[in-house]
Scaffold this motif. Structure first.
Motif, short mmCIF file in Angstrom:
data_model
loop_
_atom_site.label_atom_id
_atom_site.label_comp_id
_atom_site.label_asym_id
_atom_site.label_seq_id
_atom_site.Cartn_x
_atom_site.Cartn_y
_atom_site.Cartn_z
N SER A 1 0.84 -1.21 0.00
CA SER A 1 0.00 0.00 0.00
C SER A 1 0.87 1.25 0.00
O SER A 1 2.04 1.22 0.37
CB SER A 1 -0.93 0.01 1.22
N PRO B 1 0.23 3.25 5.37
CA PRO B 1 0.76 2.78 4.08
C PRO B 1 2.19 2.27 4.20
O PRO B 1 2.98 2.77 5.01
CB PRO B 1 0.69 4.03 3.20
N PRO C 1 -1.45 9.51 -9.81
CA PRO C 1 -0.84 8.58 -8.84
C PRO C 1 -1.62 7.28 -8.72
O PRO C 1 -1.03 6.21 -8.53
CB PRO C 1 -0.85 9.37 -7.54
N GLY C 2 -2.95 7.37 -8.81
CA GLY C 2 -3.76 6.15 -8.79
C GLY C 2 -3.41 5.23 -9.95
O GLY C 2 -3.36 4.00 -9.79
N ARG D 1 -1.86 -0.75 -3.55
CA ARG D 1 -3.18 -0.28 -3.09
C ARG D 1 -3.05 1.13 -2.54
O ARG D 1 -2.23 1.40 -1.68
CB ARG D 1 -3.72 -1.21 -2.00
N ASN D 2 -3.88 2.03 -3.04
CA ASN D 2 -3.94 3.41 -2.54
C ASN D 2 -4.78 3.43 -1.27
O ASN D 2 -5.96 3.05 -1.30
CB ASN D 2 -4.54 4.33 -3.60
N ALA E 1 0.64 5.95 -0.13
CA ALA E 1 -0.06 7.23 -0.20
C ALA E 1 0.88 8.24 -0.83
O ALA E 1 2.10 8.17 -0.65
CB ALA E 1 -0.49 7.71 1.19
N MET F 1 -0.09 3.51 -9.10
CA MET F 1 -0.26 2.44 -8.12
C MET F 1 -0.94 1.22 -8.73
O MET F 1 -0.54 0.08 -8.48
CB MET F 1 -1.02 2.98 -6.90
N GLN G 1 -8.07 8.14 -5.67
CA GLN G 1 -8.00 6.84 -6.33
C GLN G 1 -7.77 6.92 -7.84
O GLN G 1 -7.13 6.04 -8.42
CB GLN G 1 -9.31 6.07 -6.07
#
Length: 338
Positions: free
Chosen positions: A209, A264, A232-233, A242-243, A211, A236, A228
């Motif tokens: 995970s 995270p 950046p989403g 996982r955000n 952030a 990821m 999300q």
């Protein structure tokens, strides 16, 4: 001559089977971020409002068509530093409408609708169009995005690099440099795939995970973190991360207590030259994370799994692919054996 040299170099790298693109037929008629535009001929003078548009034009070999730039987060890509030094920077942040118009551009190319849009901080598109100045907004800021919600807008669907490639393709058509556009897209798609393949080859935790912290209006207050569905989403999702931030807003503010509870594994923090807020400073970010009683207990901080990334890569821009590369490379050098 500069454009010709670029095209001769770029096309010499293509396979023999590559077909040269057709020349642009003017006028070019496009629907751009919901607005119909018609470009009668290749623009000779362009003002950019946003680093994304600037660097794409440079990458297309069009630095000699740019006579003013504005809104910078990071230094220009090194390969364009010399050309960029010869072009007036009319503002580091938002330019005035008058400053843009005084450059007498044929086209204003903008990164964000909130700069040049229905209620643009620089001006509305109509204000430019009334003066005979065309406008082009990078599609990455409006495709799958609702900017009427205010602030940084809300994604209605996940960002895809397809919107970056769409912007490159359309600008290449507007300026009649389609071959340069195809070379650029070929390079970027290859880089994108290599980064994804690198992450796939790593033995990463199943539920890794992260952030992304862009900035904060003040240190200690709720930070602007990546939602999300933005750039950046995308990073990821492509790298199997996982955000921990569940909002669909582009850059929601979320309290540090909530982020710490989500804990995270990795924190990605933005590095930028801009100094609008205290937390724009990367060293201030690092010092806060180490000293604050809440953040210093986070696993990412205790285990020094903090990744610095150009702020510009965290926006939906060509540099997002560079950010994908840098994050994949950072993960390859991390240990998750706590």
């Amino acid at each position: 001559m500069k454009i010709l040299r670029y095209l001769l170099t770029a096309t010499s790298l293509l396979p023999a089977s590559y077909a040269m693109a057709d020349a642009t037929t003017y006028p070019v008629n496009l629907t751009n971020c919901g607005v119909e535009i018609s470009v009668a001929s290749a623009p000779e003078q362009t003002v950019t409002v946003g680093q994304s548009a600037t660097e794409i034009l440079y990458s297309l070999g069009l630095a000699d068509r740019v006579n003013g730039t504005s809104v910078w987060f990071n230094p220009v890509l090194p390969q364009y530093a010399e050309a960029n030094d010869e072009i007036e920077r009319i503002a580091n942040d938002d330019p005035s409408f008058e400053a843009v118009v005084n450059k007498r551009p044929d086209l204003v190319a903008a990164q964000y609708e909130w700069h040049v849009g229905p209620t643009g901080s620089v001006a509305s598109r109509d204000q430019f169009h009334e003066l005979g100045i065309n406008t082009y907004i990078m599609p990455a800021d409006c495709d799958t995005k609702d900017n009427s919600t205010g602030d940084d807008g809300t994604r209605t669907a996940a960002f895809s690099t397809d919107s970056i490639y769409k912007g490159i393709t359309e600008l290449a058509e507007i300026y009649d440099v389609q071959d340069a556009g195809e070379v650029l897209i070929t390079d970027l798609t290859a880089r994108e795939q290599r980064a994804i393949d690198l992450a796939s080859s790593l033995d990463l935790p199943q539920d890794l995970s992260a952030a992304f912290w862009f900035s904060s209006t003040d240190l200690g207050v709720s930070p602007f973190v990546a939602g999300q569905l933005g750039a950046p989403g995308y990073m990821m999702e492509k790298l199997g991360i996982r955000n921990v931030i569940e909002s669909d807003d582009e850059w929601p503010t979320v309290g540090w207590e909530s982020i710490a509870r989500a804990d995270p594994d990795v924190l990605v923090i933005a590095s930028m030259d801009r100094r609008r807020f205290p937390a724009d400073d990367i060293e201030a970010k690092r010092e806060f994370l180490r000293s604050d009683p809440v953040t210093r207990e986070m696993n990412a901080v205790k285990n020094n799994r903090i990744v610095e990334m150009d702020a510009h890569a965290m926006s939906a821009t060509m540099r997002t692919i560079y950010g994908l590369e840098s994050l994949a490379e950072a993960l390859s050098n991390m240990s998750f054996n706590e």
